[in-house]
Scaffold this motif. Sequence first.
Motif, PDB file in Angstrom:
ATOM      1  N   ALA A   1      -3.158  -5.232  -7.671  1.00  0.00           N
ATOM      2  CA  ALA A   1      -2.093  -6.028  -7.061  1.00  0.00           C
ATOM      3  C   ALA A   1      -2.425  -6.339  -5.606  1.00  0.00           C
ATOM      4  N   ILE A   2      -3.009  -5.375  -4.917  1.00  0.00           N
ATOM      5  CA  ILE A   2      -3.413  -5.597  -3.534  1.00  0.00           C
ATOM      6  C   ILE A   2      -4.574  -6.580  -3.477  1.00  0.00           C
ATOM      7  N   SER A   3      -5.519  -6.423  -4.407  1.00  0.00           N
ATOM      8  CA  SER A   3      -6.653  -7.348  -4.464  1.00  0.00           C
ATOM      9  C   SER A   3      -6.194  -8.758  -4.804  1.00  0.00           C
ATOM     10  N   ALA A   4      -5.173  -8.872  -5.673  1.00  0.00           N
ATOM     11  CA  ALA A   4      -4.658 -10.189  -6.055  1.00  0.00           C
ATOM     12  C   ALA A   4      -4.054 -10.886  -4.843  1.00  0.00           C
ATOM     13  N   TYR A   5      -3.366 -10.128  -4.002  1.00  0.00           N
ATOM     14  CA  TYR A   5      -2.785 -10.705  -2.779  1.00  0.00           C
ATOM     15  C   TYR A   5      -3.895 -11.207  -1.858  1.00  0.00           C
ATOM     16  N   ALA A   6      -4.919 -10.368  -1.657  1.00  0.00           N
ATOM     17  CA  ALA A   6      -6.031 -10.763  -0.788  1.00  0.00           C
ATOM     18  C   ALA A   6      -6.740 -12.000  -1.329  1.00  0.00           C
ATOM     19  N   ALA A   7      -6.880 -12.069  -2.664  1.00  0.00           N
ATOM     20  CA  ALA A   7      -7.518 -13.242  -3.276  1.00  0.00           C
ATOM     21  C   ALA A   7      -6.690 -14.493  -3.010  1.00  0.00           C
ATOM     22  N   GLY A   8      -5.370 -14.345  -3.073  1.00  0.00           N
ATOM     23  CA  GLY A   8      -4.500 -15.483  -2.788  1.00  0.00           C
ATOM     24  C   GLY A   8      -4.673 -15.975  -1.362  1.00  0.00           C
ATOM     25  N   VAL A   9      -4.844 -15.043  -0.429  1.00  0.00           N
ATOM     26  CA  VAL A   9      -5.041 -15.414   0.972  1.00  0.00           C
ATOM     27  C   VAL A   9      -6.343 -16.190   1.157  1.00  0.00           C
ATOM     28  N   VAL A  10      -7.431 -15.614   0.629  1.00  0.00           N
ATOM     29  CA  VAL A  10      -8.754 -16.216   0.832  1.00  0.00           C
ATOM     30  C   VAL A  10      -8.847 -17.584   0.171  1.00  0.00           C
TER      31      VAL A  10
ATOM     32  N   MET B   1       0.825  -1.200   0.000  1.00  0.00           N
ATOM     33  CA  MET B   1       0.000   0.000   0.000  1.00  0.00           C
ATOM     34  C   MET B   1       0.865   1.258   0.000  1.00  0.00           C
ATOM     35  N   GLY B   2       2.059   1.147   0.586  1.00  0.00           N
ATOM     36  CA  GLY B   2       2.934   2.301   0.649  1.00  0.00           C
ATOM     37  C   GLY B   2       3.689   2.571  -0.638  1.00  0.00           C
ATOM     38  N   ILE B   3       3.887   1.543  -1.470  1.00  0.00           N
ATOM     39  CA  ILE B   3       4.654   1.713  -2.703  1.00  0.00           C
ATOM     40  C   ILE B   3       3.784   1.609  -3.948  1.00  0.00           C
ATOM     41  N   ILE B   4       2.473   1.653  -3.770  1.00  0.00           N
ATOM     42  CA  ILE B   4       1.566   1.463  -4.895  1.00  0.00           C
ATOM     43  C   ILE B   4       1.766   2.516  -5.983  1.00  0.00           C
ATOM     44  N   GLN B   5       2.018   3.768  -5.582  1.00  0.00           N
ATOM     45  CA  GLN B   5       2.241   4.819  -6.573  1.00  0.00           C
ATOM     46  C   GLN B   5       3.536   4.590  -7.336  1.00  0.00           C
ATOM     47  N   LEU B   6       4.520   3.996  -6.672  1.00  0.00           N
ATOM     48  CA  LEU B   6       5.818   3.766  -7.297  1.00  0.00           C
ATOM     49  C   LEU B   6       5.729   2.728  -8.409  1.00  0.00           C
ATOM     50  N   PHE B   7       5.113   1.580  -8.144  1.00  0.00           N
ATOM     51  CA  PHE B   7       5.042   0.583  -9.220  1.00  0.00           C
ATOM     52  C   PHE B   7       3.973   0.949 -10.248  1.00  0.00           C
TER      53      PHE B   7
END
Length: 401
Positions: free
Chosen positions: A62-71, A42-48
């Motif tokens: 990308a953040i949603s993809a991580y959460a989907a991987g967790v669930v 969340m802190g580097i989202i603007q950078l990538f």
Amino acid sequence: MAARPTPANFPESADRVWDRPLTLFALALGSFAIGTSAFASMGIIQLFSQSLNISLPQATWAISAYAAGVVIGAPLLTIGAAQMNRRTLLVLLMSIFLAGSVLSALAQDLATLLLARFISGIPHGAYFGAGAVVATYVVGPGHGGKAFAVVMAGLTVATVIGAPTATYIGQIWGWREAYATVATLATAATVAIYLRVPRTEALNGRPVSTKITALRSRAAWGLMAVAATGVSSIFAVYTVIAPMITEVAGLPPGMIPVALAVFGVGMTVGNAAGGVLADRFATLGITLGYGCALGVLVALAMGGAQPVVLLACLFGVGASIMAVIPTVQVRLIRFAPEAPSLMGALNVASLNVANGLGAWVAGATVGSGMSYLSTAWSGFALTALGLFIFVLILQRHCKEG
């Protein structure tokens, strides 16, 4: 069936007195690496976003993809590896996380980054489930709340130290270096777990049938709903911390990392207190945590424009909500003692549902034209719903479970 983990099963050795703290440290180091990865994104989202030439809304995928991987990964990995020794499983899970972190650092386009973040999220829930079992084995029966709090401590400390540091590295050297730092932490955690988690049959898994049976517990599913709704408020607030600091309280951007650290300190304190409450009381951790959160959210919504009030409330939200989670973990395992790893994994999965729900509600609130502080009212409604479900439907079952 494998013997239940007890202190008596702990392998005897000349340095046994040092085995327990080092084992717990290894487990916490793994959760620290995972937490750093999750929150630093969340802190580097603007950078990538700028580097890959994609829009900010696309970068949030990308953040949603991580959460989907967790669930998705939490129940599937836990059930699929049901018979695997917990030590072996933890090493495998950290290896998967390491691979995802390396791929994240090497990603050259959005598709590859999404795949990398999804892979990184897959072991998240299963790690905390298996880690809680090993921690409980190390500290002994009757201290499940403290054991889970130790594992979660790595994640909460990551919000204070890991994520801000990784974000700083991303700002100075680049977002790839930030993910490379996470990969380094993952490597250290993998080695520590391999060396310090005891080799013992007491940590062997159980037949898949026991996991399937555990999924039939209606009380367990209800308690996960309590967590998924009630904990959502912490993410509703966390999502808009930056504009709260700069646009509502009128503070400089340099205060954003400070605010994140204050929030993280609150989470760390709440997690430790919650571990104690979980072992001593059946339901107080949930009712007290959610009750305090409701009061803090009202104070935030009404007085958050004042910097001192805002920072105090950020600490309070983090502390009160995190105090709930160890009790949820202990109660889930009481409902399904035959599948502690699965219950731990589903507990973490429900927290990631809370993550998505809280962020979505915050976005919908602000998108409708309401102020950033109004997200506190949205969080209030979610936590009140979680407390309502618990008090009216599940409290009796939790006291008996």
